[in-house]
Design a protein around this motif. Structure first.
Motif, short mmCIF file in Angstrom:
data_model
loop_
_atom_site.label_atom_id
_atom_site.label_comp_id
_atom_site.label_asym_id
_atom_site.label_seq_id
_atom_site.Cartn_x
_atom_site.Cartn_y
_atom_site.Cartn_z
N LEU A 60 33.37 43.39 38.59
CA LEU A 60 34.00 44.61 39.09
C LEU A 60 33.91 45.77 38.10
N GLU A 96 32.27 49.04 39.10
CA GLU A 96 32.96 49.90 40.06
C GLU A 96 33.86 50.93 39.36
N ILE A 154 37.06 50.93 38.41
CA ILE A 154 38.37 51.14 39.04
C ILE A 154 39.43 51.11 37.95
N ALA A 165 32.82 47.02 47.14
CA ALA A 165 33.89 47.02 46.15
C ALA A 165 35.19 46.48 46.74
N LYS A 166 35.48 46.85 47.97
CA LYS A 166 36.69 46.36 48.63
C LYS A 166 36.64 44.85 48.81
N LEU A 168 35.85 53.84 46.83
CA LEU A 168 35.68 52.41 46.98
C LEU A 168 34.75 52.12 48.16
N THR A 169 33.64 51.48 47.86
CA THR A 169 32.69 51.10 48.90
C THR A 169 33.14 49.80 49.57
N LYS A 197 35.00 42.75 46.83
CA LYS A 197 35.20 42.17 45.51
C LYS A 197 36.68 42.17 45.12
#
Length: 215
Positions: A201, A204, A206, A98-99, A94-95, A101
């Motif tokens: 998202l 990403e 996730i 990303a965190k 997680l960049t 977002k």
């Protein structure tokens, strides 16, 4: 042209179509998950309204907090049992962007549930559900404003019956409450915002259960 397996192209594709698809272990989790999602998704609003109407519960934000706490406990159990793959890798990848977002999505997610519960403490469930049906309208409008995405005219045309139905419901509601209506509309708008944030998202990658745990 003959492929390497010795069959013509159309016969090879026909043979491949006839081969039975291999069953994946994920199907053992997917089918029960979908069934549980259908059952819980159709009963959560009814249970919320039941708590407000029958027990005269006047703390909708506390109820929302309990929802979030339950999601954390359930998701943590699923993650600990390793029922969701690639979580360990996702946790370390997680960049900062990303965190951010995920954090903004968390605020929208929690606020939409909280406002929806506050609205249910004022208005009838049927009235709230009619307003919730306008979520696609907010999603289309917000995606146009934020993402600059142009939608086909048929999409907007299909929204007209939903708008008319919601309008008739608002005008014909015998137990109309302006405060509750505003809260429910705000929750509906945030649902549309949440859909756009989830689209942003997707890049990403996730895992969904891990994302819900973070939220």
């Amino acid at each position: 042209m003959i492929p390497a397996d010795g069959l013509p192209g159309h016969e090879a594709s026909r043979a491949a179509w006839r081969r039975p698809k291999r069953s994946s272990p994920e199907m053992l989790y997917l089918l029960p998950a979908v069934l549980v999602w259908l059952v819980t998704g159709t009963t959560i609003s009814s249970l919320n309204k039941w708590i407000f109407a029958v027990y005269n519960f006047r703390y909708p934000l506390l109820l929302s907090a309990l929802h979030m706490l339950t999601a954390i406990v359930v998701d943590y159990g699923l993650l600990r049992l390793q029922l969701v793959g690639a979580v360990t890798a996702a946790r370390g990848q997680l960049t900062a962007a990303a965190k951010l977002k995920v954090f903004l999505l968390s605020l929208t997610f929690c606020a939409s549930i909280a406002l929806g519960n506050v609205g249910l403490s004022y208005v009838q469930l049927s009235f709230a559900q009619m307003i919730y049906t306008t979520t696609p309208i907010f999603t289309l409008a917000i995606s146009t404003l934020i993402l600059g995405k142009q939608h086909h005219a048929l999409k907007y045309t299909a929204m007209m019956p939903i708008c008319l139905g919601a309008s008739f419901s608002v005008m014909g509601e015998l137990q109309f409450d302006q405060t509750g209506c505003l809260f429910v509309f705000a929750a509906t708008m945030l649902r549309g915002v949440k859909s756009i944030q989830q689209i942003l998202l997707q890049e990403e990658k996730i895992p969904s259960v891990f994302l819900l745990y973070l939220m």
